[in-house]
Design a protein around this motif. Sequence first.
Motif, PDB file in Angstrom:
ATOM      1  N   MET A   1       6.750  -4.592   3.328  1.00 61.03           N
ATOM      2  CA  MET A   1       6.541  -5.662   2.387  1.00 61.03           C
ATOM      3  C   MET A   1       5.458  -5.226   1.416  1.00 61.03           C
ATOM      4  O   MET A   1       4.436  -4.692   1.822  1.00 61.03           O
ATOM      5  CB  MET A   1       6.126  -6.923   3.159  1.00 61.03           C
ATOM      6  CG  MET A   1       5.636  -8.047   2.313  1.00 61.03           C
ATOM      7  SD  MET A   1       5.229  -9.520   3.267  1.00 61.03           S
ATOM      8  CE  MET A   1       6.827 -10.043   3.755  1.00 61.03           C
ATOM      9  N   ILE A   2       5.697  -5.474   0.138  1.00 57.29           N
ATOM     10  CA  ILE A   2       4.713  -5.131  -0.891  1.00 57.29           C
ATOM     11  C   ILE A   2       4.229  -6.419  -1.544  1.00 57.29           C
ATOM     12  O   ILE A   2       5.039  -7.267  -1.941  1.00 57.29           O
ATOM     13  CB  ILE A   2       5.312  -4.209  -1.966  1.00 57.29           C
ATOM     14  CG1 ILE A   2       5.863  -2.934  -1.338  1.00 57.29           C
ATOM     15  CG2 ILE A   2       4.259  -3.873  -3.025  1.00 57.29           C
ATOM     16  CD1 ILE A   2       6.646  -2.068  -2.296  1.00 57.29           C
ATOM     17  N   LEU A   3       2.930  -6.567  -1.649  1.00 55.44           N
ATOM     18  CA  LEU A   3       2.325  -7.685  -2.349  1.00 55.44           C
ATOM     19  C   LEU A   3       1.678  -7.129  -3.609  1.00 55.44           C
ATOM     20  O   LEU A   3       0.772  -6.307  -3.535  1.00 55.44           O
ATOM     21  CB  LEU A   3       1.282  -8.379  -1.471  1.00 55.44           C
ATOM     22  CG  LEU A   3       0.722  -9.682  -2.008  1.00 55.44           C
ATOM     23  CD1 LEU A   3       0.367 -10.599  -0.848  1.00 55.44           C
ATOM     24  CD2 LEU A   3      -0.487  -9.484  -2.882  1.00 55.44           C
ATOM     25  N   TYR A   4       2.200  -7.535  -4.767  1.00 57.93           N
ATOM     26  CA  TYR A   4       1.662  -7.104  -6.061  1.00 57.93           C
ATOM     27  C   TYR A   4       0.668  -8.155  -6.523  1.00 57.93           C
ATOM     28  O   TYR A   4       1.001  -9.337  -6.580  1.00 57.93           O
ATOM     29  CB  TYR A   4       2.780  -6.998  -7.098  1.00 57.93           C
ATOM     30  CG  TYR A   4       3.882  -6.033  -6.760  1.00 57.93           C
ATOM     31  CD1 TYR A   4       3.866  -4.730  -7.246  1.00 57.93           C
ATOM     32  CD2 TYR A   4       4.955  -6.418  -5.970  1.00 57.93           C
ATOM     33  CE1 TYR A   4       4.897  -3.841  -6.943  1.00 57.93           C
ATOM     34  CE2 TYR A   4       5.984  -5.539  -5.668  1.00 57.93           C
ATOM     35  CZ  TYR A   4       5.950  -4.262  -6.155  1.00 57.93           C
ATOM     36  OH  TYR A   4       6.961  -3.388  -5.863  1.00 57.93           O
ATOM     37  N   GLY A   5      -0.546  -7.727  -6.867  1.00 59.78           N
ATOM     38  CA  GLY A   5      -1.551  -8.677  -7.325  1.00 59.78           C
ATOM     39  C   GLY A   5      -2.801  -7.959  -7.766  1.00 59.78           C
ATOM     40  O   GLY A   5      -2.780  -6.755  -8.055  1.00 59.78           O
ATOM     41  N   ILE A   6      -3.890  -8.710  -7.813  1.00 60.18           N
ATOM     42  CA  ILE A   6      -5.194  -8.108  -8.079  1.00 60.18           C
ATOM     43  C   ILE A   6      -6.141  -8.552  -6.966  1.00 60.18           C
ATOM     44  O   ILE A   6      -6.012  -9.662  -6.443  1.00 60.18           O
ATOM     45  CB  ILE A   6      -5.752  -8.450  -9.481  1.00 60.18           C
ATOM     46  CG1 ILE A   6      -5.874  -9.942  -9.708  1.00 60.18           C
ATOM     47  CG2 ILE A   6      -4.906  -7.826 -10.574  1.00 60.18           C
ATOM     48  CD1 ILE A   6      -6.568 -10.305 -11.001  1.00 60.18           C
ATOM     49  N   PRO A   7      -7.053  -7.680  -6.562  1.00 60.69           N
ATOM     50  CA  PRO A   7      -7.884  -7.973  -5.395  1.00 60.69           C
ATOM     51  C   PRO A   7      -8.803  -9.181  -5.550  1.00 60.69           C
ATOM     52  O   PRO A   7      -9.181  -9.786  -4.559  1.00 60.69           O
ATOM     53  CB  PRO A   7      -8.701  -6.694  -5.180  1.00 60.69           C
ATOM     54  CG  PRO A   7      -8.408  -5.786  -6.297  1.00 60.69           C
ATOM     55  CD  PRO A   7      -7.303  -6.355  -7.110  1.00 60.69           C
ATOM     56  N   THR A   8      -9.147  -9.563  -6.767  1.00 61.33           N
ATOM     57  CA  THR A   8     -10.041 -10.697  -6.966  1.00 61.33           C
ATOM     58  C   THR A   8      -9.316 -12.031  -7.066  1.00 61.33           C
ATOM     59  O   THR A   8      -9.947 -13.075  -7.192  1.00 61.33           O
ATOM     60  CB  THR A   8     -10.888 -10.483  -8.238  1.00 61.33           C
ATOM     61  OG1 THR A   8     -10.004 -10.289  -9.344  1.00 61.33           O
ATOM     62  CG2 THR A   8     -11.822  -9.295  -8.085  1.00 61.33           C
TER      63      THR A   8
END
Length: 109
Positions: A1-8
């Motif tokens: 599973m891949i979660l695309y986002g930004i860490p903040t």
Amino acid sequence: MILYGIPTCDTCRKARKALEAAGQDVTFRDLRADPLAPEDIARFHATFGDKLLNRASTTWRGLDEATRAQPFAELLAAHPTLIKRPIIEGEALTLGWDKAAQATQLPAS
């Protein structure tokens, strides 16, 4: 599973935490450090349409009209924080972390 986002992003952190707590093997992809390829943008746009663009973001509000008028793929490639988050690629492709995305991505208990 891949979660695309930004860490903040709080929503990305909540989604990742819930998925990992449910036993999912989550690979996090930082959209700033590892921007989407044009074919990924096209694939996500084909699935989600204009919902992929986060018009409520501070990045969007800071853009002038000429920049906002750029072609969709170019705009998202140049400004990855305009992408609504998270995009989760698991059993299905989901956008955001609402109840529907949670029902799709979390295993039934």
